[in-house]
Structures are given as C-alpha cells and as structure tokens.
Design a protein around this motif. Sequence first.
Motif, mmCIF file in Angstrom:
data_model
loop_
_atom_site.group_PDB
_atom_site.id
_atom_site.type_symbol
_atom_site.label_atom_id
_atom_site.label_comp_id
_atom_site.label_asym_id
_atom_site.label_seq_id
_atom_site.Cartn_x
_atom_site.Cartn_y
_atom_site.Cartn_z
ATOM 1 N N GLU A 244 0.831 -1.201 0.000
ATOM 2 C CA GLU A 244 0.000 0.000 0.000
ATOM 3 C C GLU A 244 0.868 1.254 0.000
ATOM 4 O OE1 GLU A 244 -4.120 0.690 2.091
ATOM 5 O OE2 GLU A 244 -2.515 1.068 3.534
ATOM 6 N N ARG A 245 1.967 1.232 0.759
ATOM 7 C CA ARG A 245 2.851 2.404 0.793
ATOM 8 C C ARG A 245 3.524 2.639 -0.558
ATOM 9 N NH1 ARG A 245 4.223 0.187 5.832
ATOM 10 N NH2 ARG A 245 6.157 -0.675 5.004
ATOM 11 N N VAL A 246 4.104 1.583 -1.133
ATOM 12 C CA VAL A 246 4.865 1.804 -2.365
ATOM 13 C C VAL A 246 3.950 2.042 -3.558
ATOM 14 C CG1 VAL A 246 6.861 0.529 -1.531
ATOM 15 C CG2 VAL A 246 5.136 -0.674 -2.870
ATOM 16 N N PHE A 247 2.809 1.379 -3.596
ATOM 17 C CA PHE A 247 1.868 1.650 -4.683
ATOM 18 C C PHE A 247 1.279 3.046 -4.547
ATOM 19 C CE2 PHE A 247 0.746 -3.135 -5.361
ATOM 20 C CZ PHE A 247 1.973 -3.309 -5.978
ATOM 21 N N GLY A 248 1.085 3.506 -3.313
ATOM 22 C CA GLY A 248 0.616 4.868 -3.103
ATOM 23 C C GLY A 248 1.635 5.887 -3.598
ATOM 24 N N HIS A 249 2.914 5.626 -3.316
ATOM 25 C CA HIS A 249 3.982 6.490 -3.819
ATOM 26 C C HIS A 249 3.979 6.513 -5.345
ATOM 27 C CE1 HIS A 249 8.094 8.297 -3.726
ATOM 28 N NE2 HIS A 249 8.192 7.647 -4.887
ATOM 29 N N LEU A 250 3.853 5.334 -5.955
ATOM 30 C CA LEU A 250 3.850 5.253 -7.416
ATOM 31 C C LEU A 250 2.678 6.020 -8.014
ATOM 32 C CD1 LEU A 250 5.162 3.944 -9.934
ATOM 33 C CD2 LEU A 250 3.650 1.977 -9.562
ATOM 34 N N LYS A 251 1.505 5.894 -7.403
ATOM 35 C CA LYS A 251 0.325 6.600 -7.909
ATOM 36 C C LYS A 251 0.487 8.100 -7.777
ATOM 37 C CE LYS A 251 -4.013 6.814 -9.294
ATOM 38 N NZ LYS A 251 -4.203 8.286 -9.274
ATOM 39 N N ALA A 252 1.043 8.523 -6.629
ATOM 40 C CA ALA A 252 1.173 9.963 -6.391
ATOM 41 C C ALA A 252 2.285 10.588 -7.217
ATOM 42 C CB ALA A 252 1.415 10.204 -4.903
ATOM 43 N N GLN A 253 3.442 9.884 -7.351
ATOM 44 C CA GLN A 253 4.615 10.465 -7.993
ATOM 45 C C GLN A 253 4.743 10.112 -9.470
ATOM 46 O OE1 GLN A 253 6.475 12.619 -6.287
ATOM 47 N NE2 GLN A 253 5.247 12.242 -4.453
ATOM 48 N N GLY A 254 4.150 8.988 -9.854
ATOM 49 C CA GLY A 254 4.260 8.568 -11.248
ATOM 50 C C GLY A 254 5.500 7.764 -11.550
ATOM 51 N N ASP A 255 6.325 7.496 -10.541
ATOM 52 C CA ASP A 255 7.501 6.646 -10.702
ATOM 53 C C ASP A 255 7.918 6.134 -9.330
ATOM 54 O OD1 ASP A 255 9.323 8.538 -9.368
ATOM 55 O OD2 ASP A 255 9.162 9.742 -11.190
ATOM 56 N N SER A 256 8.945 5.283 -9.303
ATOM 57 C CA SER A 256 9.398 4.713 -8.032
ATOM 58 C C SER A 256 10.614 5.417 -7.467
ATOM 59 C CB SER A 256 9.713 3.220 -8.221
ATOM 60 O OG SER A 256 10.748 3.057 -9.184
ATOM 61 N N ASN A 257 11.041 6.495 -8.103
ATOM 62 C CA ASN A 257 12.167 7.261 -7.569
ATOM 63 C C ASN A 257 11.792 7.877 -6.231
ATOM 64 O OD1 ASN A 257 13.850 6.828 -9.842
ATOM 65 N ND2 ASN A 257 12.732 8.418 -10.964
ATOM 66 N N GLY A 258 12.766 7.938 -5.338
ATOM 67 C CA GLY A 258 12.540 8.587 -4.062
ATOM 68 C C GLY A 258 11.996 7.690 -2.973
ATOM 69 N N LEU A 259 11.769 6.413 -3.297
ATOM 70 C CA LEU A 259 11.336 5.498 -2.249
ATOM 71 C C LEU A 259 12.481 5.264 -1.265
ATOM 72 C CD1 LEU A 259 9.348 2.739 -4.178
ATOM 73 C CD2 LEU A 259 8.442 4.208 -2.372
ATOM 74 N N PRO A 260 12.216 5.241 0.024
ATOM 75 C CA PRO A 260 13.277 4.925 0.987
ATOM 76 C C PRO A 260 13.861 3.549 0.703
ATOM 77 C CG PRO A 260 11.316 5.757 2.103
ATOM 78 C CD PRO A 260 10.939 5.520 0.683
ATOM 79 N N ALA A 261 15.152 3.390 0.948
ATOM 80 C CA ALA A 261 15.817 2.103 0.716
ATOM 81 C C ALA A 261 15.156 0.981 1.505
ATOM 82 C CB ALA A 261 17.298 2.209 1.067
ATOM 83 N N ALA A 262 14.614 1.316 2.663
ATOM 84 C CA ALA A 262 13.990 0.300 3.501
ATOM 85 C C ALA A 262 12.738 -0.283 2.866
ATOM 86 C CB ALA A 262 13.636 0.891 4.865
#
Length: 291
Positions: A244-262
């Motif tokens: 849910e966190r990473v898909f939310g980031h992808l939806k909001a940002q349009g890419d996976s850049n900037g995701l925390p390494a964790a």
Amino acid sequence: MANPTLRAAFDAKKFIVAPGVFDMISAKVADGMGFDCLYGTGFGTVASALGVADAGIATYTDMVARMGRVAQGCTTPLIADADTGYGGLLNVRETVRGYEAAGITGIQIEDQEVPKKCGHTPGRRAIPADEMVLKIRVAVEARRSRDFLIVARTDARTGLGLEEAIRRGRMFGEAGADVVFVESPESEAEMVEIGRSLGQYRLLANNVEGGRTPILSAARLAEIGYAIAIYPAVGFLAVAAALERVFGHLKAQGDSNGLPAAESYGFGRICELMGFPDVWEFEKKWAQPER
C-alpha cells in the motif's frame, strides 16, 4: 517425507516460534532465517492465491499443491493448515496421506462444521467432539511416519465456552494428537488455565495481530505450558502494508524514484533468493558456441 528435526526439537523441550508463510517469497525469506518450523497459513494462502476469505472456499487440491510446493522449496519443517480435513473420515485419511507425500511435516485439522471459518472471526460452529476424535484417530493411523505431526484444533471456546474447549483438548490429546490447539482464548488468564489443564500435551498458541487472543512473549508462553507459537498473519499483514505504501507512492509520484531504501528488498537480493546464481552457473557450464 516429514522432516524429523521438528519432533526432535519438541522432544528436547525447545520452544518453537513459527512464522506464517503464504507463498514462495515469504517461505524463502523465512527459510533462511533459522526458524525451527514454518506455519503454512490457510488464511494467507487462500488470500494470496485466490483473493477470497478463509471461509471454506479453498479445496484440498488448492492447499496441498501450494503447501507442497512450499515444503519442497524449503529446508525448514512445515506445518500446514488443512481446515477440517476437507470432509469426512475418508477425506481426512487421504488428506493426511497427500500432505505427507508432498513433504509437509505436520497437518492442522480442526473441529469446525463445513464450511469452516477463520478462527478469529465470528460464526464458527463445532462438530460433536466424538466426531473429531475419530478424525484424529484416522489421521494418526493414516500417516506413514510418526515424524509427521498431527495438530488437532478445537474452535469450541468462542461458541461453547472455555470448559468445553479444554475438555475437547484433553480428548484430542488422548486420541493421539501430537499437538493440541485450543483456538482463540480471550485472556491471559484463560491461556494459563489451558496450560494448567492440558499441560501434559504439547500446546499451540495462535498469535494473530488484532485477533481475539493476547499475544504473549515466547518466555511467558513456555512458562505457562505452551510448546509452540504460530504467527500466521504477521507476514501477510506486513506485505499488504508495504505494498500500500509503495503503490501509493507510485500513484502519487508517477515513478518509483525517491522510495526509501527500507521499502525495497533489492533486485539483486531477490534474484539470489530465487536461485538465479544457480541458473547463471548452469548456463555458463552448458553454454553453446554461437553459430
């Protein structure tokens, strides 16, 4: 074949902590972490494979295929959920034989009516205790090796009360169950009473985050008479939250850049976990010259 190390750990009075696994990624991760046992969760397996509720919808074929693949892909012993044994006494016999032949080390069967429901949800109904005793006796007789463990669960606590659940636990132990599982006690005091009343048997504690039963430490469980604690939900709850966190980031940002390494296991690590180094070595050994 069943893995004899789990019975040996029980015989040595070692307290067992078993994480819930529900697919091959969760199984591979847990398999490399030094646990004495893995628990094949019915809820998680049904959710991940079929996307439906753990309400008696999955069949024997569904579960033995998925859990057999887990057992064959891991070196850690696996106890796998088998609901009610998928029917009557003949079904129980064939379920035990099939699970054991698939390389699973233990089977969990329960005394619910069909269709069964998850043990921490409402509406569960138990069959007569004598019927479950027959299922356990059939299961014990059907196994090829005593290293294949029979875990007998009663769901009587919620609908019929603690006293009846303890009575059934005693009956199940006397019928030959290797592990007795009183599902969903509702307080630490109830768990203490289960340990006091059934301490001659190996007892299983089911730790479900947000469920009916308080989650006690391994040390406390051992102190009050338990032998094994399973954590069926902790893995798939964590996976769902991470997705849910990473898909939310992808939806909001349009890419996976900037995701925390964790938030990322790492592509290299997952390749290693899934066995790509072996594939590459094989290809190097058997490489054909270009034509």
